[in-house]
Structures are given as C-alpha cells and as structure tokens.
Scaffold this motif. Structure first.
Motif, short mmCIF file in Angstrom:
data_model
loop_
_atom_site.label_atom_id
_atom_site.label_comp_id
_atom_site.label_asym_id
_atom_site.label_seq_id
_atom_site.Cartn_x
_atom_site.Cartn_y
_atom_site.Cartn_z
N ALA A 112 -26.62 -58.47 -17.86
CA ALA A 112 -27.17 -59.62 -17.14
C ALA A 112 -27.18 -60.85 -18.04
N THR A 113 -27.53 -60.64 -19.31
CA THR A 113 -27.55 -61.73 -20.28
C THR A 113 -26.14 -62.28 -20.50
N ILE A 114 -25.18 -61.38 -20.67
CA ILE A 114 -23.79 -61.80 -20.91
C ILE A 114 -23.20 -62.50 -19.69
N THR A 115 -23.52 -62.01 -18.51
CA THR A 115 -23.01 -62.63 -17.28
C THR A 115 -23.52 -64.06 -17.14
N SER A 116 -24.79 -64.26 -17.45
CA SER A 116 -25.37 -65.60 -17.39
C SER A 116 -24.71 -66.52 -18.41
N CYS A 117 -24.49 -65.99 -19.59
CA CYS A 117 -23.85 -66.76 -20.66
C CYS A 117 -22.40 -67.10 -20.29
N ALA A 118 -21.71 -66.13 -19.69
CA ALA A 118 -20.31 -66.33 -19.31
C ALA A 118 -20.17 -67.46 -18.29
N ALA A 119 -21.12 -67.52 -17.35
CA ALA A 119 -21.08 -68.56 -16.32
C ALA A 119 -21.15 -69.95 -16.96
N LYS A 120 -21.94 -70.07 -18.03
CA LYS A 120 -22.08 -71.37 -18.72
C LYS A 120 -20.81 -71.74 -19.46
N HIS A 121 -20.02 -70.72 -19.83
CA HIS A 121 -18.78 -70.96 -20.57
C HIS A 121 -17.55 -70.97 -19.66
N GLY A 122 -17.76 -70.83 -18.36
CA GLY A 122 -16.65 -70.83 -17.42
C GLY A 122 -15.79 -69.58 -17.49
N VAL A 123 -16.41 -68.46 -17.88
CA VAL A 123 -15.69 -67.19 -17.98
C VAL A 123 -16.06 -66.31 -16.79
N GLN A 124 -15.06 -65.87 -16.05
CA GLN A 124 -15.30 -64.98 -14.92
C GLN A 124 -15.53 -63.57 -15.43
N MET A 125 -16.59 -62.92 -14.95
CA MET A 125 -16.90 -61.53 -15.32
C MET A 125 -16.49 -60.61 -14.17
N ILE A 126 -15.78 -59.52 -14.52
CA ILE A 126 -15.38 -58.53 -13.53
C ILE A 126 -15.94 -57.17 -13.95
N GLY A 127 -16.88 -56.66 -13.17
CA GLY A 127 -17.44 -55.34 -13.42
C GLY A 127 -16.76 -54.31 -12.54
N ALA A 128 -16.29 -53.22 -13.14
CA ALA A 128 -15.57 -52.19 -12.39
C ALA A 128 -16.27 -50.85 -12.52
N GLN A 129 -16.28 -50.10 -11.43
CA GLN A 129 -16.82 -48.75 -11.47
C GLN A 129 -15.89 -47.85 -12.27
N GLY A 130 -16.40 -46.68 -12.65
CA GLY A 130 -15.52 -45.76 -13.35
C GLY A 130 -16.21 -44.75 -14.23
N HIS A 131 -17.43 -45.05 -14.68
CA HIS A 131 -18.08 -44.11 -15.59
C HIS A 131 -18.57 -42.86 -14.86
N THR A 132 -19.00 -43.03 -13.63
CA THR A 132 -19.49 -41.91 -12.83
C THR A 132 -18.55 -41.66 -11.65
N LEU A 133 -18.60 -40.44 -11.14
CA LEU A 133 -17.71 -40.07 -10.04
C LEU A 133 -18.04 -40.86 -8.78
N PHE A 134 -19.33 -41.09 -8.55
CA PHE A 134 -19.79 -41.86 -7.39
C PHE A 134 -20.47 -43.13 -7.88
N ASP A 135 -20.44 -44.14 -7.04
CA ASP A 135 -21.09 -45.42 -7.34
C ASP A 135 -22.61 -45.20 -7.30
N VAL A 136 -23.25 -45.33 -8.46
CA VAL A 136 -24.69 -45.05 -8.57
C VAL A 136 -25.49 -45.96 -7.64
N GLN A 137 -25.18 -47.25 -7.63
CA GLN A 137 -25.94 -48.18 -6.79
C GLN A 137 -25.75 -47.86 -5.31
N ASP A 138 -24.55 -47.40 -4.94
CA ASP A 138 -24.30 -47.03 -3.55
C ASP A 138 -25.18 -45.85 -3.14
N LEU A 139 -25.35 -44.88 -4.04
CA LEU A 139 -26.20 -43.73 -3.73
C LEU A 139 -27.67 -44.16 -3.61
N VAL A 140 -28.09 -45.06 -4.49
CA VAL A 140 -29.46 -45.57 -4.41
C VAL A 140 -29.67 -46.29 -3.07
N ASN A 141 -28.70 -47.07 -2.67
CA ASN A 141 -28.81 -47.79 -1.39
C ASN A 141 -28.89 -46.81 -0.23
#
Length: 275
Positions: A112-141
C-alpha cells in the motif's frame, strides 16, 4: 513501449509468472528484474540461516536462468522498498512495475505504501495473482467478507470458485535490462549478511530448477502419489522423503501452485484409484 520493473518478492520463478506476463503483454522496451533485500527480514532476526540460505539459492538460480537463457540479469538491491524503488524508477526512467500479490499483513502494508509512492512518481503498479491456487480475496468475498476459519468452510468455498487455469510456460525471450554490475547488484552470501556458514544445515536446495526437478521426480512415483495419505507420513524422516518436500518451494514461489496442481491431477487421472 514501457520501461518496466518486475519486482520479485515471492514468485521466484519464470514459469507461470503472471506478473511477468502482464509486462510482456505491454511490449516493454526495457525490463529490469529486481529483488529488494528488505532489512525488515535481514536485520530483525526473523529469518533463520536455513531459510535465508534457501532464499539466496533461489535468487542465484533465477539469476543464472536470466543470464544464460535470456541475456538478462537480476538486480538485487538492499534497503527498504520505499527508499530504494523510487531511486530506481528515476534512474531507469520506469513507468510500470509489476509484482505478485502477497496477502500477508506486512506485505499488504508495504505494498500500500509503495503503490501510493508510485502514483506520485507516475509509475503504474500491476498486481498479479499467482502465489496461491485460488484468489484469497475472492474467497473472503464469497465468505461474506470474513476470513475462512475452518477447512470444511474452505472446501465449500472453493467449490464455488473457478477451476484453476493451466500454468503458462516461461517466455521465449525477454526485453533488454540495461547495464548490470555485480558490485552494485550482486547477490550477497550468508556471511555477507552476518550469518555463520556452519549454521546452514539444510540438505534441500532452493531454486526454480530444483523445484521443477523435484516435482518431476516425485510425480513419477505413481503408486506412492495415488496412495499418499495424511497423517500416514513422517515429515521428520528426511532420508526416505515421506512427503514431496516442496513446501519451501511453494512458500518462496519457486514452484507455481497451478503447476503443482495440474501436474498432480494428470498423475491421478492415470491411476485406477487414489486416496
């Protein structure tokens, strides 16, 4: 065309790396593979010698593959990500950075800190799934926004989730990465980081190549795979390898969860019966 950083944290592999693929889809003119050795782990005493040794072996393995197969390299920098990454963005004229999503508390706060910092520097952040078999946030939802607290509840939820896609192959080639030198970006040794070499006692090596080799070797034991059953194993018997001994590879992401899952399914589908 973008100038991009692939930020390795976990996901220390080139096969089935969705963060890497997201950058290749953008047609990069330059791609810098980066690992930040965070003092939160190195200097805090949170990481034992064997674990750190496994990490350094995994980084050396990626570096070897990048150098020999892709004419690229791994840029290892030491320091807090929020300090070192903005310097690299500016120095390399970066406009995009991709990473594999990590849901652990420290990682979530850091990102979250890096994403905020990246926005100030004009850097697009792309987060990709892959560490777990299922999307953890999707299961929580799917669980009403609450953490899944029981295994039975977890099994019920994944029945509602999408079947994991097949893993993607490593890329055929990579964009150039720019100038690299070992003095500035080389991988340190355990002793460089203050560990005593004698403390490194694990017989199991880290690295993507070792992970894929071990997976292939274990999956060839079709009778053993089909009859594998917990708790009828002895994980402390390292001589007879009562388990796959792939957990460390899964933790560091040197082996893709989807690669493990679909390789196992292929074996089980060839067996008449299995546990």
């Amino acid at each position: 065309m973008s100038r991009s950083i692939l930020w390795f944290r976990k996901g220390l592999r080139l096969h089935d790396n969705l963060a890497l693929q997201s950058l290749l889809d953008k047609e990069c003119s330059a791609l810098f593979p980066v690992f930040v050795l965070d003092p939160h782990f190195v200097r805090s005493g949170n990481v034992g010698c064997n674990r750190m040794g496994f990490l350094l072996e995994s980084l050396s393995d990626i570096q070897d593959t990048l150098q020999t197969k892709y004419n690229s390299n791994l840029f290892l920098v030491q320091g807090k990500p929020e300090d070192v990454l903005p310097r690299l963005w500016k120095e390399w004229r970066i406009d995009t950075m991709a990473y594999e999503i990590d849901t652990e508390p420290y990682a979530a706060t850091r990102d979250a800190t890096i994403t905020s910092c990246a926005a100030k520097h004009g850097v697009q952040m792309i987060g990709a799934q892959g560490h777990t078999l299922f999307d953890v946030q999707d299961l929580v939802n799917k669980n009403g926004g609450k953490a899944v607290l029981s295994y039975q509840n977890f099994l019920a939820l994944i029945k509602k989730a999408k079947t994991p896609s097949y893993p993607i192959e490593p890329p055929e080639s990579l964009p150039p990465c720019g100038q690299w030198n070992s003095a500035e970006y080389g991988i340190p040794s355990l002793t460089d980081l203050g560990y005593q070499k004698i403390e490194h006692t694990s017989p199991f090596k880290g690295g993507e190549k070792e992970a894929l080799k071990r997976l292939d070797r274990q999956m060839k034991k079709r009778a053993w795979v089909s009859s594998f059953e917990k708790p009828k194993t002895d994980p402390t018997d390292l001589n007879h390898e009562a388990t796959t001994i792939l957990s460390a590879h899964m933790k560091f992401g040197t082996l893709s969860a989807r690669k493990f899952y679909h390789t196992l399914l292929e074996v089980l589908n060839k067996c008449n019966t299995h546990t």
